[in-house]
Write an enzyme that holds these catalytic residues in place. Structure first.
Site, mmCIF file in Angstrom:
data_model
loop_
_atom_site.group_PDB
_atom_site.id
_atom_site.type_symbol
_atom_site.label_atom_id
_atom_site.label_comp_id
_atom_site.label_asym_id
_atom_site.label_seq_id
_atom_site.Cartn_x
_atom_site.Cartn_y
_atom_site.Cartn_z
ATOM 1 N N MET A 45 0.865 -1.190 0.000
ATOM 2 C CA MET A 45 0.000 0.000 0.000
ATOM 3 C C MET A 45 0.898 1.236 0.000
ATOM 4 O O MET A 45 1.877 1.284 0.731
ATOM 5 C CB MET A 45 -0.879 0.015 1.245
ATOM 6 C CG MET A 45 -1.616 1.342 1.467
ATOM 7 S SD MET A 45 -2.803 1.290 2.838
ATOM 8 C CE MET A 45 -1.719 1.232 4.257
ATOM 9 N N TRP A 90 -2.935 5.794 -10.804
ATOM 10 C CA TRP A 90 -2.163 6.407 -9.726
ATOM 11 C C TRP A 90 -2.998 7.426 -8.964
ATOM 12 O O TRP A 90 -4.204 7.539 -9.171
ATOM 13 C CB TRP A 90 -0.876 7.012 -10.304
ATOM 14 C CG TRP A 90 0.088 5.950 -10.798
ATOM 15 C CD1 TRP A 90 -0.129 4.596 -10.890
ATOM 16 C CD2 TRP A 90 1.426 6.165 -11.277
ATOM 17 N NE1 TRP A 90 0.993 3.976 -11.384
ATOM 18 C CE2 TRP A 90 1.958 4.903 -11.637
ATOM 19 C CE3 TRP A 90 2.228 7.306 -11.439
ATOM 20 C CZ2 TRP A 90 3.261 4.761 -12.142
ATOM 21 C CZ3 TRP A 90 3.518 7.171 -11.938
ATOM 22 C CH2 TRP A 90 4.029 5.901 -12.268
ATOM 23 N N ARG A 135 1.417 14.533 -12.488
ATOM 24 C CA ARG A 135 0.523 13.620 -11.768
ATOM 25 C C ARG A 135 -0.091 14.198 -10.495
ATOM 26 O O ARG A 135 0.289 15.235 -10.013
ATOM 27 C CB ARG A 135 1.268 12.327 -11.425
ATOM 28 C CG ARG A 135 2.553 12.488 -10.655
ATOM 29 C CD ARG A 135 3.235 11.117 -10.479
ATOM 30 N NE ARG A 135 4.477 11.215 -9.744
ATOM 31 C CZ ARG A 135 5.671 11.388 -10.301
ATOM 32 N NH1 ARG A 135 5.799 11.482 -11.603
ATOM 33 N NH2 ARG A 135 6.762 11.469 -9.541
ATOM 34 N N ASP A 172 9.562 14.747 -4.140
ATOM 35 C CA ASP A 172 10.055 13.453 -4.585
ATOM 36 C C ASP A 172 11.523 13.255 -4.198
ATOM 37 O O ASP A 172 11.939 12.160 -3.815
ATOM 38 C CB ASP A 172 9.892 13.386 -6.111
ATOM 39 C CG ASP A 172 9.903 11.969 -6.642
ATOM 40 O OD1 ASP A 172 9.810 11.030 -5.818
ATOM 41 O OD2 ASP A 172 10.020 11.789 -7.860
ATOM 42 N N ASP A 178 0.173 5.652 -1.329
ATOM 43 C CA ASP A 178 -0.573 6.887 -1.048
ATOM 44 C C ASP A 178 -2.051 6.694 -0.679
ATOM 45 O O ASP A 178 -2.767 5.937 -1.343
ATOM 46 C CB ASP A 178 -0.586 7.799 -2.281
ATOM 47 C CG ASP A 178 0.775 8.010 -2.896
ATOM 48 O OD1 ASP A 178 1.759 7.443 -2.414
ATOM 49 O OD2 ASP A 178 0.844 8.753 -3.893
#
Ligand SMILES: *[C@@H]1O[C@H](CO)[C@@H](O)[C@H](O)[C@H]1NC(C)=O
Ligand SMILES: *[C@@H]1O[C@H](CO)[C@@H](O)[C@H](O)[C@H]1NC(C)=O
Ligand SMILES: *[C@@H]1O[C@H](CO)[C@@H](O)[C@H](O)[C@H]1NC(C)=O
Ligand SMILES: *[C@@H]1O[C@H](CO)[C@@H](O)[C@H](O)[C@H]1NC(C)=O
Length: 576
Positions: free
Chosen positions: A59, A120, A186, A273, A61
């Site tokens: 798992m 996503w 994204r 990120d 986000d």
């Protein structure tokens, strides 16, 4: 108007595309190679008793949290085929209280051109008339990141089991004209409605090293136009994942995402990120120009403000219209090696949902575990005013220390002359905590908790404070020191730290920790600094775990109050 239009469209897709959907479902890609990664049964050793997790597998986000017809929904990035990242779908659970959860079948999975290689992260927006709509990132056949829309098939179903994708997907795409990097585009946010009747949404992006919150607008939630300017961008940060943008006021009463006006500030959060940190800035949303202007001093590189100074990533808030509050979800990954979490058969936990609002100072946010978590409190142990002498360690007895909630307050006002001087070059709290861990004696501090400790104190995680004297004030450092958390050498044991904006001369220093087998979520100064840690004790497991209060500073400190509770197990995603 928009919702009516969408509703019509939704009906339309069902009629026209009824067959197409089935066809698409049949083409749901499976990656059988990953199925072989699954151990016979997932290891239970480090599973939690009241944190959100699926029974097994990977798992990451939290996605699209919302409340609909009195039920809370949480979707999450999930690999149905194994404990490592891949085959990503939107798994789905619902809850009446945000604590106990029932699992449902995956809500969104690859079935269209626009998401054939993965579904996503994304968010839910409540369109007018309580119509939920999900915008999410799909990975298309060329492995490009594009944005898609899905709406519930049946609005009478409070569980929202079936989702129908727009036939117009993808709605936002990278093209040579718009110069969007198709590998860095994204995670659409919850959209907000402007006074001009148009919806706005931001999508994470980078160009070279510039992180950007790209802004799109739409009248009907289907046809989106990219704005000339991003809502905000900063040079040099790298990719902004999972942006979040919402209004706050200095009261725990939350605001709907479209709220603007007097006394309202806005928060822009991005998940960096490069560093895997969720950073935020507080500022003003200038809606006439559709730009975010951070408060003076907060601009460059988000000036270091983080939701959590430990492990906490890809977080997302939602407005809980039932209880008029804004709630924060965040993902906490393993600190195990890839090989070890695959062997364990599962990976990842969601943090306890937190209430989030603007601090009175206006300079930072404050977070606090939702009050529902207190319904799990079972056996209470309380201590009256206690002097914690220099060098002493006190065991908190009578609770199950492996799953507990502990709330302690310290008074140090009379002991501050012993505080060590702060060297002005000590500006990195994490570094300071790793240099001055729980076993480094100071003037005032370290004092705090040793959680998930073994009886012989060979293993413990220390969550503590240390106070320094600066030029004209005292500086409080809050640390979570994992260096002794496990006799196993392999897990990542990085020590975490934060400066805490509390004045120890006039205020008590409070510390609350939610302890759950392999996770410790700590809230300092009533939620002004949060630190979450993952730990893997080898001795301090189950009934062998202990809880201690300690003071290793030269000065005595007073415990002004302390309460600790054993936590009941929540019912989380149990299959019936
Ligand atoms: C409660 O949760 C813990 C941790 O997952 C587990 O070890 C224990 O068996 C559970 N107890 C019950 C009664 O389900
Ligand atoms: C829609 O959901 C309601 C409530 O669960 C249910 O009674 C009804 O049969 C559903 N309609 C369809 C077409 O599935
Ligand atoms: C686009 O993003 C990818 C993924 O981060 C990166 O590797 C690539 O260098 C980027 N391209 C440009 C032109 O910025
Ligand atoms: C996951 O954990 C590892 C090991 O602790 C860490 O290096 C990495 O940055 C983490 N990733 C995220 C997204 O938090």
């Amino acid at each position: 108007m928009a919702s009516f239009y969408l509703w019509l469209m939704c009906l339309c897709w069902m009629i026209v595309l009824g067959h197409g959907i089935l066809e698409a479902e049949a083409s749901h890609r499976v990656y059988r190679n990953l199925a072989s990664l699954q151990p016979a049964s997932p290891s239970q050793t480090y599973r939690t008793s009241y944190h959100f997790q699926p029974p097994k597998n990977w798992m990451n986000d939290p996605n699209g949290p919302t409340v609909y017809k009195g039920l809370y929904h949480l979707f999450y990035q999930y690999n149905p085929l194994g404990p490592d990242w891949g085959n990503i779908v939107w798994a789905h659970s619902t809850s009446k209280d945000l604590i106990n959860w029932n699992p449902h079948k995956a809500a969104i999975f690859p079935s269209q051109k626009g998401d054939v290689n993965g579904c996503w992260s994304g968010s839910t927006t409540m369109l007018r008339g309580e119509n939920p709509a999900i915008l999410y990132t799909g990975i298309d056949p060329k492995n490009q990141q594009v944005q898609n829309l899905a709406v519930p098939r049946n609005l009478s179903d409070p569980y929202l089991i079936e989702w129908v994708k727009s036939p117009y997907n993808p709605l936002m795409t990278p093209t040579p004209e718009n110069k969007i990097n198709s590998s860095s585009f994204r995670d659409p946010t919850t959209a907000w409605l402007g006074p001009d009747g148009r919806w706005r949404v931001i999508v994470g992006n980078k160009l070279n090293r510039r992180g950007k919150a790209l802004l799109y607008r739409s009248k009907d939630f289907v046809r989106w136009t990219k704005a000339q300017h991003p809502l905000y961008s900063i040079q040099g940060t790298g990719m902004w994942e999972c942006p979040d943008f919402y209004p706050v006021s200095s009261s725990p009463i939350g605001l709907d995402t479209s709220t603007i006006g007097e006394g309202v500030k806005h928060v822009l959060k991005v998940s960096l990120d490069d560093t895997k940190h969720d950073q935020y800035a507080i500022g003003t949303y200038v809606h006439s120009k559709d730009v975010f202007v951070p408060n003076a001093g907060a601009a460059e590189k988000f000036s270091g403000l983080r939701y959590d100074y430990g492990k906490f990533y890809a977080s997302k808030t939602f407005y809980d219209s039932l209880k008029k509050r804004r709630i924060l979800w965040g993902w906490i990954n393993e600190s195990l090696s890839r090989e070890d979490y695959i062997a364990q058969g599962w990976s990842g936990v969601q943090a306890i949902p937190r209430l989030i609002w603007l601090d009175k100072s206006g300079k930072q946010l404050v977070q606090w575990p939702i009050s529902e978590i207190e319904t799990l409190r079972q056996k209470k142990v309380g201590y009256p005013l206690t002097l914690l002498k220099s060098g002493s360690t006190l065991e908190v007895q009578g609770i199950k220390a492996a799953q507990a909630d502990v709330d302690v307050s310290f008074q140090v006002a009379s002991q501050l002359e012993q505080a060590d001087a702060l060297d002005p070059s000590w500006t990195d709290p994490q570094l300071l905590c790793s240099q001055k861990g729980a076993s480094v004696r100071g003037g005032t501090g370290p004092f705090g908790l040793k959680v998930l400790a073994s009886k012989d104190l060979q293993e413990y995680t220390a969550v503590f404070f240390r106070i320094f004297k600066a030029r004209n004030k005292y500086v409080v450092l809050m640390c979570s020191d994992q260096s002794r958390s496990s006799l196993n050498e392999k897990p990542d044991k990085t020590t975490y730290g934060a400066f805490l904006d509390v004045d120890p001369l006039h205020e008590e220093l409070s510390l609350r920790s939610l302890i759950d087998h392999s996770i410790v979520e700590s809230f300092g100064g009533k939620g002004k600094a949060c630190i979450t840690s993952r730990v893997y004790p080898t001795k301090a497991l189950g009934n062998e775990a202990r809880l201690y209060v300690f003071n290793y500073g030269k000065a005595n400190v007073a415990i002004s109050s302390m309460n600790a509770w054993t936590m009941k197990n929540a019912s989380i995603n149990r299959k019936n």
